[in-house]
Design a protein around this motif. Structure first.
Motif, PDB file in Angstrom:
ATOM      1  N   UNK A 152       0.829  -1.211   0.000  1.00 48.63           N
ATOM      2  CA  UNK A 152       0.000   0.000   0.000  1.00 48.63           C
ATOM      3  C   UNK A 152       0.863   1.261   0.000  1.00 48.63           C
ATOM      4  N   UNK A 153       2.013   1.225   0.688  1.00 49.48           N
ATOM      5  CA  UNK A 153       2.924   2.364   0.686  1.00 49.48           C
ATOM      6  C   UNK A 153       3.534   2.606  -0.691  1.00 49.48           C
ATOM      7  N   UNK A 154       3.768   1.531  -1.440  1.00 42.33           N
ATOM      8  CA  UNK A 154       4.494   1.648  -2.698  1.00 42.33           C
ATOM      9  C   UNK A 154       3.651   1.509  -3.957  1.00 42.33           C
ATOM     10  N   UNK A 155       2.447   0.982  -3.810  1.00 40.93           N
ATOM     11  CA  UNK A 155       1.619   0.737  -5.001  1.00 40.93           C
ATOM     12  C   UNK A 155       0.227   1.349  -4.909  1.00 40.93           C
ATOM     13  N   UNK A 156      -0.157   1.811  -3.754  1.00 41.76           N
ATOM     14  CA  UNK A 156      -1.533   2.266  -3.592  1.00 41.76           C
ATOM     15  C   UNK A 156      -2.455   1.087  -3.398  1.00 41.76           C
ATOM     16  N   UNK A 157      -3.536   1.057  -4.160  1.00 40.76           N
ATOM     17  CA  UNK A 157      -4.534  -0.008  -4.014  1.00 40.76           C
ATOM     18  C   UNK A 157      -4.378  -1.133  -5.023  1.00 40.76           C
ATOM     19  N   UNK A 158      -3.455  -0.966  -5.992  1.00 46.33           N
ATOM     20  CA  UNK A 158      -3.316  -1.950  -7.053  1.00 46.33           C
ATOM     21  C   UNK A 158      -1.853  -2.232  -7.335  1.00 46.33           C
ATOM     22  N   UNK A 159      -1.566  -3.474  -7.756  1.00 49.97           N
ATOM     23  CA  UNK A 159      -0.202  -3.858  -8.087  1.00 49.97           C
ATOM     24  C   UNK A 159      -0.179  -4.484  -9.479  1.00 49.97           C
ATOM     25  N   UNK A 160       0.860  -4.159 -10.241  1.00 47.37           N
ATOM     26  CA  UNK A 160       1.072  -4.796 -11.540  1.00 47.37           C
ATOM     27  C   UNK A 160       1.877  -6.067 -11.318  1.00 47.37           C
ATOM     28  N   UNK A 161       1.410  -7.155 -11.898  1.00 49.47           N
ATOM     29  CA  UNK A 161       2.070  -8.454 -11.770  1.00 49.47           C
ATOM     30  C   UNK A 161       2.327  -9.028 -13.158  1.00 49.47           C
ATOM     31  N   UNK A 162       3.332  -9.866 -13.249  1.00 50.10           N
ATOM     32  CA  UNK A 162       3.583 -10.534 -14.524  1.00 50.10           C
ATOM     33  C   UNK A 162       3.828 -12.014 -14.272  1.00 50.10           C
ATOM     34  N   UNK A 163       3.526 -12.816 -15.285  1.00 48.51           N
ATOM     35  CA  UNK A 163       3.803 -14.249 -15.233  1.00 48.51           C
ATOM     36  C   UNK A 163       3.946 -14.747 -16.660  1.00 48.51           C
ATOM     37  N   UNK A 164       4.452 -15.945 -16.791  1.00 51.88           N
ATOM     38  CA  UNK A 164       4.573 -16.574 -18.095  1.00 51.88           C
ATOM     39  C   UNK A 164       3.571 -17.711 -18.209  1.00 51.88           C
ATOM     40  N   UNK A 165       2.939 -17.814 -19.367  1.00 49.75           N
ATOM     41  CA  UNK A 165       2.183 -19.010 -19.750  1.00 49.75           C
ATOM     42  C   UNK A 165       3.060 -19.731 -20.753  1.00 49.75           C
ATOM     43  N   UNK A 166       3.353 -20.998 -20.464  1.00 51.27           N
ATOM     44  CA  UNK A 166       4.310 -21.775 -21.260  1.00 51.27           C
ATOM     45  C   UNK A 166       3.657 -23.085 -21.661  1.00 51.27           C
ATOM     46  N   UNK A 167       3.908 -23.508 -22.913  1.00 57.81           N
ATOM     47  CA  UNK A 167       3.511 -24.870 -23.241  1.00 57.81           C
ATOM     48  C   UNK A 167       4.629 -25.581 -23.976  1.00 57.81           C
ATOM     49  N   UNK A 168       4.665 -26.882 -23.759  1.00 57.60           N
ATOM     50  CA  UNK A 168       5.566 -27.795 -24.473  1.00 57.60           C
ATOM     51  C   UNK A 168       4.694 -28.907 -25.047  1.00 57.60           C
ATOM     52  N   UNK A 169       4.878 -29.204 -26.320  1.00 55.70           N
ATOM     53  CA  UNK A 169       4.183 -30.308 -26.964  1.00 55.70           C
ATOM     54  C   UNK A 169       5.236 -31.235 -27.551  1.00 55.70           C
ATOM     55  N   UNK A 170       5.234 -32.474 -27.082  1.00 55.69           N
ATOM     56  CA  UNK A 170       6.195 -33.483 -27.553  1.00 55.69           C
ATOM     57  C   UNK A 170       5.409 -34.659 -28.142  1.00 55.69           C
ATOM     58  N   UNK A 171       5.752 -35.026 -29.332  1.00 54.68           N
ATOM     59  CA  UNK A 171       5.098 -36.183 -29.979  1.00 54.68           C
ATOM     60  C   UNK A 171       5.657 -37.491 -29.421  1.00 54.68           C
ATOM     61  N   UNK A 172       4.777 -38.452 -29.317  1.00 58.30           N
ATOM     62  CA  UNK A 172       5.196 -39.795 -28.920  1.00 58.30           C
ATOM     63  C   UNK A 172       6.060 -40.378 -30.041  1.00 58.30           C
ATOM     64  N   UNK A 173       7.171 -41.011 -29.667  1.00 55.95           N
ATOM     65  CA  UNK A 173       8.045 -41.656 -30.668  1.00 55.95           C
ATOM     66  C   UNK A 173       7.466 -42.978 -31.096  1.00 55.95           C
TER      67      UNK A 173
END
Length: 173
Positions: A152-173
């Motif tokens: 609250x001291x540094x952001x007020x009432x809201x905070x900006x956040x970040x994250x990664x959405x990651x996918x891996x697709x591997x075919x069955x051999x």
């Protein structure tokens, strides 16, 4: 539409699927059996799909102000993880699928997502992560109170956040 099952359930001998999908859960499956079990139920030409959302992080200048509090209560959250670190952690699971010799080199895609959260919603989100769940109720209360004050001291009432959405697709051999 196909059937979905948990990898923990026994499967009938003839049941198979075009894909096995694990959404931020592959790390919970027993490492000694997961690749073999997944490959055994995937049809020829099918895929193992690993989806991940990394933990939400505030900007580095805000994280620095929170890191001392996090180190005291949730040490695993006290280190800021840049994009390459987060990708590397997810890649460990994709690389293990390749190392099993049951899956091909995976396709990888990711997207960085930024969201604005009300401070109270962010604090509530933190309570869903394992390190916070493991705290006693008084510790959790103290942690959230200290974080709330700094945020609250540094952001007020809201905070900006970040994250990664990651996918891996591997075919069955």
């Amino acid at each position: 539409m196909g059937t979905s099952r948990s990898l923990a359930e026994p499967l009938p001998a003839r049941e198979s699927f075009d894909a096995v999908v694990a959404a931020t859960s592959w790390h919970w499956v027993a490492p000694d059996a997961k690749h073999l079990k997944a490959a055994s139920v995937i049809n020829k030409g099918g895929s193992l799909v690993l989806l991940w959302n990394t933990a939400m992080q505030p900007p580095t200048h805000i994280f620095e102000k929170l890191s001392g509090i996090l180190a005291e209560y949730m040490p695993t959250f006290a280190k800021y993880k840049d994009r390459e670190t987060q990708l590397g952690e997810a890649r460990i699971f994709a690389e293990a699928a390749v190392t099993s010799l049951l899956f091909s080199q995976p396709i990888e895609e990711y997207q960085s997502i930024e969201v604005d959260y009300p401070i109270e919603d962010y604090l509530q989100l933190l309570t869903t992560y394992s390190p916070c769940i493991a705290l006693s109720p008084p510790q959790r209360h103290d942690l959230l109170g200290k974080l709330r004050e700094v945020l609250k001291q540094n952001c007020g009432e809201q905070i900006s956040l970040s994250y990664l959405s990651i996918f891996h697709i591997a075919r069955k051999r």
